[in-house]
Each structure stands twice: as structure tokens, then as C-alpha cells.
Scaffold this motif. Sequence first.
Motif, PDB file in Angstrom:
ATOM      1  N   TYR A 108      58.268  19.743  84.719  1.00 53.94           N
ATOM      2  CA  TYR A 108      59.106  18.775  83.992  1.00 53.94           C
ATOM      3  C   TYR A 108      59.103  17.416  84.695  1.00 53.94           C
ATOM      4  O   TYR A 108      58.956  16.372  84.053  1.00 53.94           O
ATOM      5  N   ILE A 109      59.277  17.443  86.014  1.00 51.77           N
ATOM      6  CA  ILE A 109      59.373  16.184  86.765  1.00 51.77           C
ATOM      7  C   ILE A 109      58.030  15.448  86.738  1.00 51.77           C
ATOM      8  O   ILE A 109      57.985  14.222  86.602  1.00 51.77           O
ATOM      9  N   SER A 110      56.958  16.211  86.808  1.00 51.79           N
ATOM     10  CA  SER A 110      55.661  15.538  86.799  1.00 51.79           C
ATOM     11  C   SER A 110      55.400  14.898  85.428  1.00 51.79           C
ATOM     12  O   SER A 110      54.899  13.777  85.325  1.00 51.79           O
ATOM     13  N   ARG A 111      55.777  15.594  84.355  1.00 52.49           N
ATOM     14  CA  ARG A 111      55.617  15.006  83.013  1.00 52.49           C
ATOM     15  C   ARG A 111      56.485  13.757  82.849  1.00 52.49           C
ATOM     16  O   ARG A 111      56.036  12.731  82.349  1.00 52.49           O
ATOM     17  N   ARG A 112      57.711  13.846  83.297  1.00 52.46           N
ATOM     18  CA  ARG A 112      58.603  12.677  83.182  1.00 52.46           C
ATOM     19  C   ARG A 112      58.067  11.525  84.030  1.00 52.46           C
ATOM     20  O   ARG A 112      58.150  10.363  83.639  1.00 52.46           O
ATOM     21  N   GLY A 113      57.486  11.872  85.190  1.00 53.54           N
ATOM     22  CA  GLY A 113      56.898  10.844  86.072  1.00 53.54           C
ATOM     23  C   GLY A 113      55.712  10.146  85.419  1.00 53.54           C
ATOM     24  O   GLY A 113      55.373   9.021  85.758  1.00 53.54           O
ATOM     25  N   ASP A 114      55.085  10.828  84.451  1.00 57.17           N
ATOM     26  CA  ASP A 114      54.004  10.196  83.676  1.00 57.17           C
ATOM     27  C   ASP A 114      54.547   9.482  82.435  1.00 57.17           C
ATOM     28  O   ASP A 114      53.804   9.216  81.485  1.00 57.17           O
ATOM     29  N   PHE A 115      55.839   9.251  82.423  1.00 59.90           N
ATOM     30  CA  PHE A 115      56.514   8.493  81.361  1.00 59.90           C
ATOM     31  C   PHE A 115      56.682   9.241  80.040  1.00 59.90           C
ATOM     32  O   PHE A 115      56.986   8.645  79.020  1.00 59.90           O
ATOM     33  N   GLU A 116      56.474  10.556  80.056  1.00 60.35           N
ATOM     34  CA  GLU A 116      56.793  11.307  78.832  1.00 60.35           C
ATOM     35  C   GLU A 116      58.317  11.248  78.644  1.00 60.35           C
ATOM     36  O   GLU A 116      59.070  11.499  79.587  1.00 60.35           O
ATOM     37  N   PRO A 117      58.776  10.915  77.442  1.00 56.85           N
ATOM     38  CA  PRO A 117      60.228  10.823  77.238  1.00 56.85           C
ATOM     39  C   PRO A 117      60.923  12.151  77.564  1.00 56.85           C
ATOM     40  O   PRO A 117      60.397  13.227  77.264  1.00 56.85           O
TER      41      PRO A 117
ATOM     42  N   ILE B 119      54.890   3.781  73.548  1.00 58.09           N
ATOM     43  CA  ILE B 119      53.484   3.560  73.192  1.00 58.09           C
ATOM     44  C   ILE B 119      52.624   4.791  73.494  1.00 58.09           C
ATOM     45  O   ILE B 119      51.771   5.169  72.698  1.00 58.09           O
ATOM     46  N   ASN B 120      52.863   5.422  74.630  1.00 62.22           N
ATOM     47  CA  ASN B 120      51.992   6.542  75.013  1.00 62.22           C
ATOM     48  C   ASN B 120      52.384   7.875  74.399  1.00 62.22           C
ATOM     49  O   ASN B 120      51.597   8.812  74.436  1.00 62.22           O
ATOM     50  N   PHE B 121      53.603   7.996  73.866  1.00 65.65           N
ATOM     51  CA  PHE B 121      54.035   9.323  73.423  1.00 65.65           C
ATOM     52  C   PHE B 121      54.569   9.418  72.005  1.00 65.65           C
ATOM     53  O   PHE B 121      54.382  10.434  71.351  1.00 65.65           O
ATOM     54  N   GLU B 122      55.252   8.407  71.507  1.00 64.86           N
ATOM     55  CA  GLU B 122      55.843   8.577  70.170  1.00 64.86           C
ATOM     56  C   GLU B 122      54.776   8.281  69.109  1.00 64.86           C
ATOM     57  O   GLU B 122      53.834   7.518  69.345  1.00 64.86           O
TER      58      GLU B 122
END
Length: 282
Positions: free
Chosen positions: A60-69, A206-209
Motif C-alpha cells: 500500500y505504501i509503495s503504491r501511494r508513494g508512486d502517487f496512486e490515490p 493525470i497518472n491514475f484517474e
Amino acid sequence: MTVLEAIEKSTAFLEKKGIESARINAELLLADILECKRLDLYLQFEKPLANKEIDKYRDYISRRGDFEPLQYVIGNVEFYGYKFKVSPDVLIPRQETETLIETVIDLINNDQHLSILDIGTGSGNIPICIAKGFKNSSVISIDISENAIKIANQNVIDHELSERVKIFKRDIFVDTKEGAAKFDVIISNPPYVSITEYKTLQKEIINFEPKNAVTDNNDGYLFYNRICQIAPKLLNKDGYLFFETGEGQSEGVKKILEQNGFRNISSRKDYLDIERVIFGQL
Ligand code: GLN
């Protein structure tokens, strides 16, 4: 590793990555894994985490660190007091959209049977909140994305509204058959960010939605123009059209409503005092 140690380590990691409100993000992600409220973490700081929990937290933290909402990481969001499943196939419902729901519920007499159309349903947050507010209503929602419709249907089932909320795949720029059903109310929170502004938005967006849920790839008014053009054919006499609008768009959208024969045009501000909802009557 204890709860507190995990939170502190993850906060430092997220801060380094440039995530805003790193500590709150770290806490919310752990609370989701431990299935508790964020503040309840404070009662169990010394509790050691199980290996499985640590592995999941790391992911979870790694995904959030890649700016995933955060909402995509945990897979849900709270909107208007209800929980909705979300994935990158749908726009994350925003707090300002609650103003759209509140305005519709405030303005429309909710005892009579109402037939409502929601254009661009995404996660299905609008039809679900409206169907809960208007117990005698039926809502038809449309969206162009099959994947969004899957999520919306899941949410409809979770909220036990399958009887009154139906979702169909439609493209409002092509599928407008004459003689289509008539509605008392049309609601839409369309993609209203212009393509120029879109390029300036946060990485999370921009990267996820889904891009086509955020921008019209145009000047920001493409959907308002199209919906106002087709709405008179879809609405009953005295029917209402409600839009969410972006900051600075209210005057432009009021004009479009006027030009298409709407009257009693008015607006509502959101919690940040921004003109957010524009509506008119046929
Ligand atoms: N109706 C959804 C919402 O308001 C999705 C809107 C959209 O994708 N533009 O959140």
C-alpha cells in the motif's frame, strides 16, 4: 514492528516521495488493513503487526508513494455518508459533488414518483445518493465506459438499489434516439476540465484517474453544450437540469442553459464558496 513504528517509517517514506499529508495517508492506509478507524490506531501504538499485515502495508505504501490515490489503494471512498467501491476505471467522487446531491434533494419535491437521468455515472455515486434521498424515484444512469458500469453496478448491488437504479452504456454524442424516455430531472457531473488545464493537474489525477472522466479534451464546455442541446428532448415539461461546474464556469454554463430554452436558472456554492452547481427548468 509495532503500529507506531510502521506509521513513522511509512510517513518518512511518503514525505520523501513528496506526498502531501504523509502522516495521515500512512495512518489511513494502516487503519484500512487493520480494519479500524484512523484514530483507533492511537489506542494500539504498541501492538506488533503480523507479517501478513506488514507485507500488505508495504504494498500500500509503495503504491501511494508512486502517487496512486489513496482511494484506489484501499478500493473505496466515503461520499455523502455512504461507502462506494472505486478503481482506476472511475473518477473518485469529490466532496464538492455532494453540493450537487444536496441541491437536487433540496429543490425537488421528493414525495412524488420521479424519473431521473444521470449522465456520466462513473462509480454510480450520484444515482445511489439520489435514489436514497428520493424513495419513490427511479434513476437511469448512463456512461460510455463499460468498466465504469461494472463498478457502478457493484455499488448499486451493495446499496441494494437494483430495483430503482439501472445503468446503461451510452455515448451522448451518438446515441440519442428520438422518442427516448422522458425524465423529470437530469443530473450530470460531466468532464469539465479543459485540455489546457488538465495538463497542470496533480500527478494523482493525470497518472491514475480516467482521462475521459476529467477532461473533455476541449475547452471544458463540450458536455454542457451537448447535454443542453439534447436535454429538451429528454425532459418532461417543467423538468429540471442540474450540472456540477468547474471554478469559473458558472456564467458560461448559465448562458448555454439560456440559449437552449431553460428558465429559472440559478446556482449554488460549495463548501469552499465556489459556484459549483448550476440548474434550470424547461
Ligand atoms: N458521476 C461521477 C461523479 O460525480 C463521475 C463523474 C465523471 O466521471 N465525470 O463522481
